[in-house]
Design a protein around this motif. Structure first.
Motif, mmCIF file in Angstrom:
data_model
loop_
_atom_site.group_PDB
_atom_site.id
_atom_site.type_symbol
_atom_site.label_atom_id
_atom_site.label_comp_id
_atom_site.label_asym_id
_atom_site.label_seq_id
_atom_site.Cartn_x
_atom_site.Cartn_y
_atom_site.Cartn_z
ATOM 1 N N ASP A 1 6.901 26.037 -5.830
ATOM 2 C CA ASP A 1 6.263 25.361 -4.703
ATOM 3 C C ASP A 1 5.020 24.623 -5.190
ATOM 4 O OD1 ASP A 1 5.904 24.695 -2.069
ATOM 5 O OD2 ASP A 1 4.613 26.426 -1.660
ATOM 6 N N GLU A 2 4.220 25.303 -5.997
ATOM 7 C CA GLU A 2 3.075 24.643 -6.627
ATOM 8 C C GLU A 2 3.258 24.730 -8.138
ATOM 9 O OE1 GLU A 2 -0.658 26.106 -5.138
ATOM 10 O OE2 GLU A 2 0.007 25.776 -3.069
ATOM 11 N N PRO A 3 4.005 23.812 -8.687
ATOM 12 C CA PRO A 3 4.406 23.948 -10.096
ATOM 13 C C PRO A 3 3.257 23.776 -11.077
ATOM 14 C CG PRO A 3 5.420 22.008 -9.056
ATOM 15 C CD PRO A 3 4.475 22.594 -8.061
ATOM 16 N N GLU A 4 3.011 24.813 -11.852
ATOM 17 C CA GLU A 4 1.952 24.773 -12.863
ATOM 18 C C GLU A 4 2.274 23.737 -13.950
ATOM 19 O OE1 GLU A 4 -0.986 26.205 -13.291
ATOM 20 O OE2 GLU A 4 -0.981 27.429 -11.488
ATOM 21 N N CYS A 5 3.566 23.534 -14.200
ATOM 22 C CA CYS A 5 3.941 22.564 -15.240
ATOM 23 C C CYS A 5 3.532 21.155 -14.821
ATOM 24 C CB CYS A 5 5.439 22.640 -15.531
ATOM 25 S SG CYS A 5 6.512 22.400 -14.100
ATOM 26 N N VAL A 6 3.726 20.826 -13.544
ATOM 27 C CA VAL A 6 3.369 19.488 -13.063
ATOM 28 C C VAL A 6 1.853 19.302 -13.113
ATOM 29 C CG1 VAL A 6 3.404 17.939 -11.064
ATOM 30 C CG2 VAL A 6 5.419 19.314 -11.597
ATOM 31 N N LEU A 7 1.123 20.359 -12.706
ATOM 32 C CA LEU A 7 -0.347 20.279 -12.732
ATOM 33 C C LEU A 7 -0.873 20.092 -14.154
ATOM 34 C CD1 LEU A 7 -1.930 22.906 -10.334
ATOM 35 C CD2 LEU A 7 -2.087 20.427 -10.224
ATOM 36 N N SER A 8 -0.122 20.549 -15.143
ATOM 37 C CA SER A 8 -0.617 20.472 -16.517
ATOM 38 C C SER A 8 -0.180 19.192 -17.207
ATOM 39 C CB SER A 8 -0.106 21.664 -17.319
ATOM 40 O OG SER A 8 1.279 21.520 -17.557
ATOM 41 N N CYS A 9 0.677 18.418 -16.558
ATOM 42 C CA CYS A 9 1.289 17.270 -17.240
ATOM 43 C C CYS A 9 0.336 16.088 -17.259
ATOM 44 C CB CYS A 9 2.595 16.880 -16.560
ATOM 45 S SG CYS A 9 3.411 15.515 -17.422
ATOM 46 N N MET A 10 -0.043 15.653 -18.466
ATOM 47 C CA MET A 10 -1.022 14.571 -18.591
ATOM 48 C C MET A 10 -0.371 13.207 -18.753
ATOM 49 S SD MET A 10 -0.914 13.481 -21.886
ATOM 50 C CE MET A 10 -0.485 14.044 -23.512
ATOM 51 N N SER A 11 0.953 13.167 -18.783
ATOM 52 C CA SER A 11 1.629 11.886 -18.990
ATOM 53 C C SER A 11 2.345 11.382 -17.744
ATOM 54 C CB SER A 11 2.653 12.018 -20.114
ATOM 55 O OG SER A 11 3.717 12.842 -19.684
ATOM 56 N N GLY A 12 2.464 12.247 -16.729
ATOM 57 C CA GLY A 12 3.214 11.874 -15.530
ATOM 58 C C GLY A 12 4.710 12.088 -15.695
ATOM 59 N N ALA A 13 5.117 12.752 -16.787
ATOM 60 C CA ALA A 13 6.547 12.960 -17.038
ATOM 61 C C ALA A 13 7.144 13.994 -16.088
ATOM 62 C CB ALA A 13 6.770 13.407 -18.480
ATOM 63 N N LEU A 14 6.351 14.979 -15.694
ATOM 64 C CA LEU A 14 6.832 16.010 -14.779
ATOM 65 C C LEU A 14 6.299 15.728 -13.378
ATOM 66 C CD1 LEU A 14 6.292 19.161 -17.017
ATOM 67 C CD2 LEU A 14 8.505 18.347 -16.196
ATOM 68 N N GLU A 15 7.216 15.595 -12.437
ATOM 69 C CA GLU A 15 6.825 15.317 -11.053
ATOM 70 C C GLU A 15 7.708 16.147 -10.133
ATOM 71 O OE1 GLU A 15 4.623 13.338 -9.554
ATOM 72 O OE2 GLU A 15 3.991 11.861 -11.069
ATOM 73 N N LYS A 16 7.114 16.638 -9.048
ATOM 74 C CA LYS A 16 7.921 17.335 -8.052
ATOM 75 C C LYS A 16 8.459 16.303 -7.064
ATOM 76 C CE LYS A 16 7.722 21.344 -4.960
ATOM 77 N NZ LYS A 16 8.694 22.271 -5.539
ATOM 78 N N ASP A 17 9.757 16.211 -6.967
ATOM 79 C CA ASP A 17 10.383 15.246 -6.057
ATOM 80 C C ASP A 17 10.085 15.656 -4.607
ATOM 81 O OD1 ASP A 17 13.388 13.418 -6.144
ATOM 82 O OD2 ASP A 17 12.363 14.024 -4.302
#
Lengths: 410, 149
Positions: free
Chosen positions: B64-80
């Motif tokens: 629900d609150e993805p830690e991976c997305v919060l840590s992504c500095m390139s914008g590669a990981l996004e929650k749809d």
């Protein structure tokens, strides 16, 4: 409601996103001195010509338009009036706000070494503008000197090595990346860089720089008496929170903007997030702070509690390392240090009274995310009766049958 | 949001889910032709064994609150925002691996071969009948269910 955000990096963008996700009708204005959004963690990819400016953007091309956000780029905030609730820009605009988020980050610092600040060919490595200036220097320069072998200095070095420059890295401490690594794991990276042609001068300090007739630093003199020739100089000796414009505003500062757990400053309606708060100089934490500040500006009462910031990953020349917590304990801390290594891996776990204090995992870092949870939550693993190096999330496995959420059984 | 719900008791560790995942990400392969020896063969889900608890399936939660997305500095990981699934754009990724560091459940990993990308569950969102692992599970230990978080 109108929210003004100053700063267009991790904290600022994360805040804007969170505001628009939960209350799309809120008016959001972002002010930045930069004219592009970019991830500073990728500047080395730009300087190394792996990516162009667009390639290091971390948001979608239509981010501002699709979310209905006004972005004032190339705009520097010079002061703010907390009574009238306005910010003044360099081009004399007064922009009003109901809530203000300061996410201006940090700026690099040039130590007061004779000749260094005066040299025209000295650059930081913080923003795209720095990388662009360095980029044109790299077209003609042969000898590059990097002052500081932290992550930023190593990023600059790797890019300039790719560009074919002769790179010398000067570092005060005894090893590269001394905040993230121990002597052994640092040595491995140093060798990889040396194989690419880099030279390292450790345990040494810059004492002066000879400046030539056109104002360029040419020779760098070290405390050891060594002299290093330089066509271009990169300074990577740390950053300082950037908040000059708050002077006289009444916002409480102490080398950083001071905030409470709710990320509000001492002034109502003014919040701060990211590097400018001095709480954590790392991307994931800046993103989280931006998000929490945003939601609080919308009237919630979230607290910034996940403060653990001694964490990083390193990836140079395909060698990956995870570093967490206290990795170089002093003898008087009486920690137990466990190590394991093979040809491709080096692992170190620091434990005290059954609680993991820090880890270095160099080589294969697959699935190592659980370590951060163990360290920041001070989980006692002494009851696990298992080789510490074979621990994984499975050893703490717990499942919510309804939502499918994982939890930690501790 | 659709999520893979796990009935741990039913899992008997056959690893069909691993093979299905590898095959789903090896273009043109199926259960019989998938090349498990290829250096590119990587599973995005894991079955661990614990002497006391038995088999423990570890599958990306698309949090629900993805830690991976919060840590992504390139914008590669996004929650749809529509599916709720965390999607990965390899072309944006700069392989910093802060997502590997930040995933509390140790699901993410660098690719073995090049260490230039992340290996992460995509929920088989490009496949009409959903996650390949779920289809391949003979014990129905994993199932796609709608959850509200």
């Amino acid at each position: 409601m109108k929210i003004v955000i100053i700063g267009v990096s991790a904290a600022g963008i994360s805040a804007a996103k969170a505001i628009k996700a939960s209350e799309p009708d809120t008016e959001v204005v972002i002010i930045s001195k930069e004219d592009s959004v970019h991830s500073r963690c990728m500047l080395h990819k730009f300087l190394g010509h792996e990516r162009d400016a667009k390639g290091i953007n971390f948001i979608a091309d239509d981010f501002f338009a699709s979310k209905g956000i006004t972005w004032l780029s190339n705009t520097t905030v010079i002061s703010l009036d907390t009574q009238k609730k306005t910010v003044k820009t360099h081009d004399n605009q007064d922009i009003s706000y109901d809530k203000l988020l300061i996410a201006t980050g940090a700026a690099y610092f040039i130590p007061p070494i004779p000749g260094l600040r005066e040299s025209k060919n000295v650059y930081g490595f913080r923003d795209l503008k720095d990388a662009q200036l360095l980029d044109s220097e790299c077209d003609t320069a042969k000898n590059a000197v990097v002052i500081g072998a932290g992550l930023v200095g190593m990023d600059a070095a790797v890019a300039m090595l790719t560009r074919g420059l002769k790179v010398t890295v000067i570092e005060m401490t005894a090893a590269v990346m001394s905040l993230q690594l121990d002597q052994k794991s640092a040595q491995t990276y140093q060798q990889l860089f040396e194989e690419q042609g880099a030279k390292f001068i450790l345990n040494d300090k810059v004492v002066s720089v000879d400046v030539d007739e056109v104002g360029r630093g040419k020779t760098i003199h070290l405390a050891s008496g060594k002299a290093v020739p330089a066509d271009v100089i990169v300074i990577a000796a740390g950053v300082r929170p950037a908040f000059n414009f708050t002077e006289g505003s009444g916002i409480a500062t102490n080398h950083a903007i001071l905030v409470g757990d709710d990320l509000k400053t001492n002034i109502d309606d003014i919040y701060a997030a990211g590097d400018v708060t001095g709480m954590a100089g790392i991307w994931p934490n800046a993103m989280k702070q931006g998000r929490i500040a945003a939601i609080n500006m919308l009237g919630e009462k979230l607290l910034y509690e996940d403060r653990f910031a001694l964490k990083n990953t390193v990836n140079f020349y395909g060698l990956t390392t995870l570093s967490l917590g206290n990795i170089n304990p002093e003898p008087e801390e009486s920690c137990e240090i466990l190590m394991r290594e093979d040809r491709h891996n080096y692992q170190k776990v620091v434990i005290k009274n059954g609680v993991v204090q820090g880890v270095i995992i160099q080589g294969n870092i697959a699935g190592t995310g659980f370590w951060q949870y163990l360290i920041k939550n001070k989980i006692d693993i002494s009851g696990k009766n298992k080789d510490v190096f074979s621990l994984g999330y499975a050893d703490f496995y717990d499942l919510d049958q309804v939502t499918g959420d994982y939890r930690y059984a501790v | 949001m659709k999520r893979i719900i796990i009935d741990r008791e039913k899992c008997d560790g056959c690893l069909n889910c691993n093979i299905a995942c590898i095959s789903a990400h090896e273009a043109g392969s199926n259960f019989y032709t998938v090349n498990l020896q290829s250096p590119a063969a990587e599973t995005r889900n894991f079955i661990k064994f614990d002497a006391h608890k038995g088999y423990l399936p570890i599958f990306c939660r698309h949090c629900d609150e993805p830690e991976c997305v919060l840590s992504c500095m390139s914008g590669a990981l996004e929650k749809d925002p529509l599916t709720g699934h965390v999607q990965y754009d390899e072309s944006k990724c700069a392989a910093c691996y802060m997502c590997v560091m930040n995933c509390p459940y140790g699901v993410l990993k660098p690719d073995k071969q090049t260490r230039t990308k992340v290996i992460k569950c995509d929920f088989c969102d490009d496949k009409p009948d959903g996650p390949s692992c779920v289809k391949a599970c003979p014990k129905k230990a994993i199932a796609v269910k709608e959850v509200s978080l």
